[in-house]
Scaffold this motif. Structure first.
Motif, PDB file in Angstrom:
ATOM      1  N   ASP A  86     -49.665  22.360 -10.641  1.00 30.94           N
ATOM      2  CA  ASP A  86     -50.907  22.672 -11.354  1.00 30.94           C
ATOM      3  C   ASP A  86     -51.283  24.149 -11.255  1.00 30.94           C
ATOM      4  O   ASP A  86     -52.408  24.504 -11.586  1.00 30.94           O
ATOM      5  CB  ASP A  86     -52.046  21.780 -10.829  1.00 30.94           C
ATOM      6  CG  ASP A  86     -52.402  22.084  -9.380  1.00 30.94           C
ATOM      7  OD1 ASP A  86     -51.555  22.673  -8.664  1.00 30.94           O
ATOM      8  OD2 ASP A  86     -53.523  21.751  -8.964  1.00 30.94           O
ATOM      9  N   ARG A 123     -55.573  27.424 -11.480  1.00 36.52           N
ATOM     10  CA  ARG A 123     -55.138  26.197 -12.128  1.00 36.52           C
ATOM     11  C   ARG A 123     -54.432  26.529 -13.445  1.00 36.52           C
ATOM     12  O   ARG A 123     -54.883  27.424 -14.171  1.00 36.52           O
ATOM     13  CB  ARG A 123     -56.394  25.374 -12.477  1.00 36.52           C
ATOM     14  CG  ARG A 123     -56.465  24.035 -11.832  1.00 36.52           C
ATOM     15  CD  ARG A 123     -57.722  23.258 -12.145  1.00 36.52           C
ATOM     16  NE  ARG A 123     -58.635  23.797 -13.106  1.00 36.52           N
ATOM     17  CZ  ARG A 123     -59.882  24.180 -12.792  1.00 36.52           C
ATOM     18  NH1 ARG A 123     -60.342  24.089 -11.562  1.00 36.52           N
ATOM     19  NH2 ARG A 123     -60.671  24.646 -13.730  1.00 36.52           N
ATOM     20  N   ASP A 160     -54.424  25.879 -16.614  1.00 40.16           N
ATOM     21  CA  ASP A 160     -55.229  25.309 -17.700  1.00 40.16           C
ATOM     22  C   ASP A 160     -55.100  26.238 -18.898  1.00 40.16           C
ATOM     23  O   ASP A 160     -55.590  27.376 -18.845  1.00 40.16           O
ATOM     24  CB  ASP A 160     -56.708  25.231 -17.300  1.00 40.16           C
ATOM     25  CG  ASP A 160     -57.014  24.108 -16.325  1.00 40.16           C
ATOM     26  OD1 ASP A 160     -56.110  23.308 -16.020  1.00 40.16           O
ATOM     27  OD2 ASP A 160     -58.172  24.039 -15.871  1.00 40.16           O
ATOM     28  N   GLY A 220     -54.182  21.471 -15.690  1.00 47.90           N
ATOM     29  CA  GLY A 220     -53.590  21.261 -14.365  1.00 47.90           C
ATOM     30  C   GLY A 220     -52.078  21.142 -14.439  1.00 47.90           C
ATOM     31  O   GLY A 220     -51.470  20.351 -13.715  1.00 47.90           O
TER      32      GLY A 220
END
Ligand SMILES: [Zn+2]
Length: 554
Positions: free
Chosen positions: A50, A509, A511, A542
């Motif tokens: 992640d 993270r 993302d 993640g």
């Protein structure tokens, strides 16, 4: 060691690192080397599990890949931080995804279509739907008589698309105990009455839904989880990787909704980063009630989730909506002889804010009209300084004085550009041209140094961040696409106090969203005329692909 590496190369990575909130400085410098609101660019990024491992040039990042790595040629596509949605209603969005929206152009045809929404329901169960009269030829809310004629044999509850009014038929009113003798709660629940004093079925104010919904059988935890799974899929498809529920408890009460969130996160059905903003009036119903702390609310979640769910702000409402003429204005509406009014009188608002700050919360206060924004700024000024900056939700009708006060308050403005395309004509009717022209001056907020995050308030509108960018650029010629991107990413992360959201940085993270084109190089007139062609191709939350696909990006 390289087994789980994913390498994306050959595109534009808009990191938002070192991003300025506004392009003003780079424009003034006239120098391409000065960072703009989209921050540093790169061409490749590598992540594993992640986490983001590296960001840089194609050669250096491709060199990290081993035989088992997943290597994707972006072919000129763009990677942006996953969009941050700091003010949405995912539980409600998932719930309403399964119910009808009564809309269209003709009021009469819309009402005639209501029985169709009940076709698949069991006998005697409630018909719950939403209605959006903003496009109707005669934009009057449906009354109990309209609904009794359309559906006489089961309770009917229609929620105004803004969430600030409901209308119900006679059966639903009777089950909720709404009758001629029931008093209003000023600001919170206003029962419209006919000449004889009988309720017309239309109830306005933030408590209207609660009062009617309390008479319905509550959903099961499985139904709540399913609603959140539907919302997660819709958000992910739009490139969103962080979402905040800006009024937990508003649909079915705090404990029912927290249980649904816990279930959806634990099961992986809600794979996005989550912030929850409990409604202050739901955790402390009366003004003098003790406000539970963030830790006390967090303790209602399973231990494994307590670090995963952000609990920093409470939602509070200072007024209603322009569409329902419940926003609180300094001067009367252009199309009604009143100016709306407050949900809490100013002294109570101050007491509410103080109590919440002392319990360790920041406030996210809904204020749409200019009088409401002023009252919220007064209350923020009179309360102790919060641990995290307060937010003002919507902040729609402003003037130079309010902009100056908002900047001084250091509160974040969480604004909704797509409202303007949805209800622009209604706003002009409600406010007249002069005031309507002052709605949501995005670039002026940035130039004043106000932290400004975009959001959609979905499901009030469809809510795709790219549509939000289109609406913002169409509305405000002084705003750039980089600034709009910043408002949907880095600024949203800051509003949520989430350092990892909204920026691509090593160690953060993983993302991100893959877009078909770099939004900062699309010509402005393509954005404003709807020919930009920018689309979300894949969303990674993640480190997992949660929407779209990375294969065949060409
Ligand atoms: Zn909202």
């Amino acid at each position: 060691m390289t087994h789980h590496y994913t390498v994306l190369h050959g595109g534009t990575i808009l990191t938002l690192e070192d991003a300025l909130p506004s392009d003003a400085a780079s424009r003034a410098a006239g120098d391409r080397g000065v960072p703009d609101a989209a921050g540093r660019r790169a061409t490749a990024i590598c992540y594993a599990h992640d986490r983001i491992l590296a960001i840089g040039g194609d050669e250096e990042i491709r060199a990290l890949a081993g035989p088992d790595s997943h290597v994707v040629d972006l072919r000129g596509r763009a990677v942006v931080p996953g969009f941050v949605e700091p003010h949405a209603h995912p539980y409600w969005e998932g719930f309403v995804a399964g119910i009808a929206l009564i809309a269209g152009r003709e009021r009469r045809a819309a009402i005639r279509a209501i029985p169709g929404a009940a076709e698949h329901l069991e006998p005697d169960t409630w018909l719950v739907a939403r209605y959006d009269p903003t496009g109707w030829d005669r934009p009057d809310d449906p009354t109990r008589d309209d609904l009794d004629r359309a559906v006489p044999d089961r309770p009917v509850l229609l929620a105004h698309v803004s969430g600030h009014a409901v209308t119900a038929n006679s059966l639903a009113l009777a089950l909720a105990g709404i009758a001629a003798g029931i008093p209003d709660q000023p600001g919170r629940m206003m029962i419209e009455r006919d000449r004889t004093g009988e309720p017309t079925g239309i109830i306005r104010g933030p408590d209207a839904w609660d009062r009617l919904a309390a008479a319905m059988p509550p959903p099961t935890t499985a139904e709540g989880r399913a609603a959140l799974a539907r919302a997660a899929a819709r958000l992910a498809a739009d490139g969103v990787t962080s979402v905040a529920d800006a009024d937990v408890g508003a649909t079915n009460g705090l404990s029912v909704e927290l249980a649904a969130w816990a279930g959806a996160i634990s099961s992986g059905e809600m794979p996005l980063a989550v912030a929850l903003l409990p409604g202050l009036v739901r955790i402390a119903p009366a003004a003098g009630d003790r406000v539970p702390s963030p830790a006390e609310i967090s303790a209602q979640l399973p231990e494994a989730l307590r670090k995963r769910v952000r609990l920093t702000h409470l939602k509070l409402k200072a007024d209603g909506a322009l569409t329902t003429r419940t926003a609180w204005l300094c001067a009367p509406y252009a199309d009604a002889p009143h100016a709306g009014g407050p949900v809490h009188d100013p002294a109570t608002l101050v007491e509410r804010v103080r109590g919440a700050v002392r319990a360790g919360w920041g406030l996210a206060t809904h204020a749409i009209g200019d009088a409401a924004v002023a009252a919220v700024l007064d209350a923020y000024e009179m309360a102790p300084v919060p641990a995290r900056p307060h937010r003002i939700e919507h902040a729609m009708l402003l003037d130079a004085d309010l902009i100056e006060r908002l900047a001084a308050s250091r509160a974040t403005a969480v604004v909704q550009p797509e409202f303007l395309t949805w209800a622009g004509a209604t706003y002009r009717a409600r406010l007249g041209e002069e005031r309507a022209a002052r709605l949501l001056p995005f670039a002026a907020l940035l130039r004043a140094g106000i932290p400004m995050a975009f959001s959609s308030d979905r499901p009030v509108v469809a809510g795709s961040p790219l549509d939000g960018i289109r609406a913002a650029l169409r509305h405000d010629a002084a705003l750039s696409a980089a600034e709009a991107l910043h408002a949907w990413t880095a600024a949203g992360g800051a509003a949520l106090g989430d350092d990892e959201a909204g920026r691509l940085q090593v160690g953060h993270r993983a993302d991100m969203a893959i877009l078909s084109a770099d939004p900062t190089t699309v010509p402005r007139n393509a954005w404003t005329r709807g020919g930009d062609g920018v689309a979300v191709l894949a969303t990674i939350a993640g480190g997992r692909v949660v929407a779209g696909r990375m294969e065949g990006l060409a």
